[in-house]
Design an enzyme around this catalytic site. Structure first.
Site: not given
Ligand code: NAD
Length: 338
Positions: A123, A170, A203, A227
């Protein structure tokens, strides 16, 4: 007396901020509102969508209630929301997602909070072209950024009776950036033995949230995963019209609905002000006005539960004004029955 900046925004912003202000005033809390503007319309007035005066007002008052703002496309201006978070270093984004009686949802018993880091990660918008046919975006994660959001999440869990923090990452692929995030969160977690701690790869987290959202309590996320997951969580409990949020920093806090400016229904007096009123409830708690916050929350949740006096997006027929008056009537009934 509290001093609060009211940023009206644009689109349905005028209608929903006015509704929230009227409800908060009716609760009896004394607030001096400083009314400020932001949005595409301000570009003509002062050359940018976030006027300096609005930013100065939030800096001075340290608390703002904000209406949604249309993000101008093709003007080269950054979103007002990103600009505010950056200018005021509002590093923690807090989004509760709870199933509410009367609001249709595929799930029951969801009571989640997403704590999203608000200032780092992809971001930061550090992007550049690589030659003609490629582009690069840089993901920035710092120890200081991870540490303050992790402390915020665990402190929030302690103060609000949350029992478990789940870090979302992740790090199996992004070993350095998400790896640093996990390493720092683990160090912070060790200082909070009363709160259970676990981790999920982003995920797998998505799949588990749509299968068993009721299993989770507080999700601690870097910016981008936060987000995406926080919108997913709003969807789990009935969508945008009822989802509040807070952006919190050391110097200031800005409270706003998750939804946008809904330009296609602006000015029609049909927008649902619930999400902004519930953001106002979060703001009152931040200001230490627990009693008023609880009364407003009870009034709004009571109306939603009964399902008769609600706005069109929830299957009712009330206008924004009529719903606002219904909340205010409930508040005055509570006062007379005490
Ligand atoms: P949106 O949230 O404005 O609208 C999505 C859908 O939900 C629309 O059908 C809309 O009519 C409906 N809706 C939203 N809020 C509602 C309410 N309170 N009552 C009844 N119906 C409601 O999302 P969008 O259309 O993707 O975005 C419109 C603009 O808002 C864009 O410029 C976007 O950048 C901006 N935006 C701003 C914020 C913010 O200021 N925090 C957040 C999201 C989007």
């Amino acid at each position: 007396m509290h001093h609060v900046t009211l940023i009206r925004g644009d689109g349905i912003g005028y209608e929903v901020t006015e509704a929230a202000r009227r409800v908060i005033d009716a609760s009896g809390v004394r607030i001096a509102w400083e009314i400020c503007e932001a949005g595409a319309g301000q570009i003509e007035v002062c050359g940018k969508p976030l006027p300096d005066g609005t930013l100065d007002s939030v800096r001075r008052n340290r608390v703002a209630l904000k209406g949604p703002v249309t993000t101008p496309i093709g003007t080269g201006f950054r979103s007002v929301n990103v600009e505010l978070r950056k200018a005021l270093d509002l590093y923690a984004n807090l989004r509760p997602a709870k199933t509410l009686d009367g609001i249709p949802s595929r799930y029951q018993g969801v009571d989640l909070v997403v704590v999203r880091e608000n200032t780092e990660d992809l971001y930061m918008g550090v992007e550049h072209p690589v030659g003609k046919d490629a582009a690069e975006s840089i993901k920035i994660i710092t120890r200081a950024g991870c540490e303050r959001i992790a402390r915020f999440a665990f402190d929030y869990a302690l103060r609000h009776g949350r029992r478990r923090v789940t870090a979302v990452h992740k790090a199996n692929i992004m070993k350095l950036t998400d790896g640093l995030f996990l390493q720092v969160v683990r160090e912070v977690a060790a200082g909070y033995p009363q709160i259970a701690y676990d981790e999920r790869i982003v995920d797998a987290m998505c799949m588990q949230l749509v299968q068993r959202p009721e299993d989770y309590d507080l999700l601690l996320c870097p910016n981008l995963y936060g987000d995406i997951l926080s919108d997913l969580c709003a969807g789990l409990v009935g969508g945008l019209g009822v989802a509040p949020s807070a952006n919190i920093g050391r110097e200031a806090a800005v409270f706003e609905a998750i939804h946008g400016s809904a330009p296609e229904i602006a000015g029609q007096n049909i927008a649902n002000p619930t999400a902004l009123i519930l953001s106002g409830v979060m703001m009152l708690r931040h200001l230490g006005e627990e009693a008023a916050a609880a009364r407003i929350e009870q009034a709004v949740l009571g109306l939603l539960r009964e399902g008769r006096e609600v706005t069109a997006d929830l299957g009712g027929t009330l206008s924004t004004d009529d719903f606002t008056c219904a909340v205010i009537d409930r508040l005055s009934m509570q006062t007379t029955s005490q």
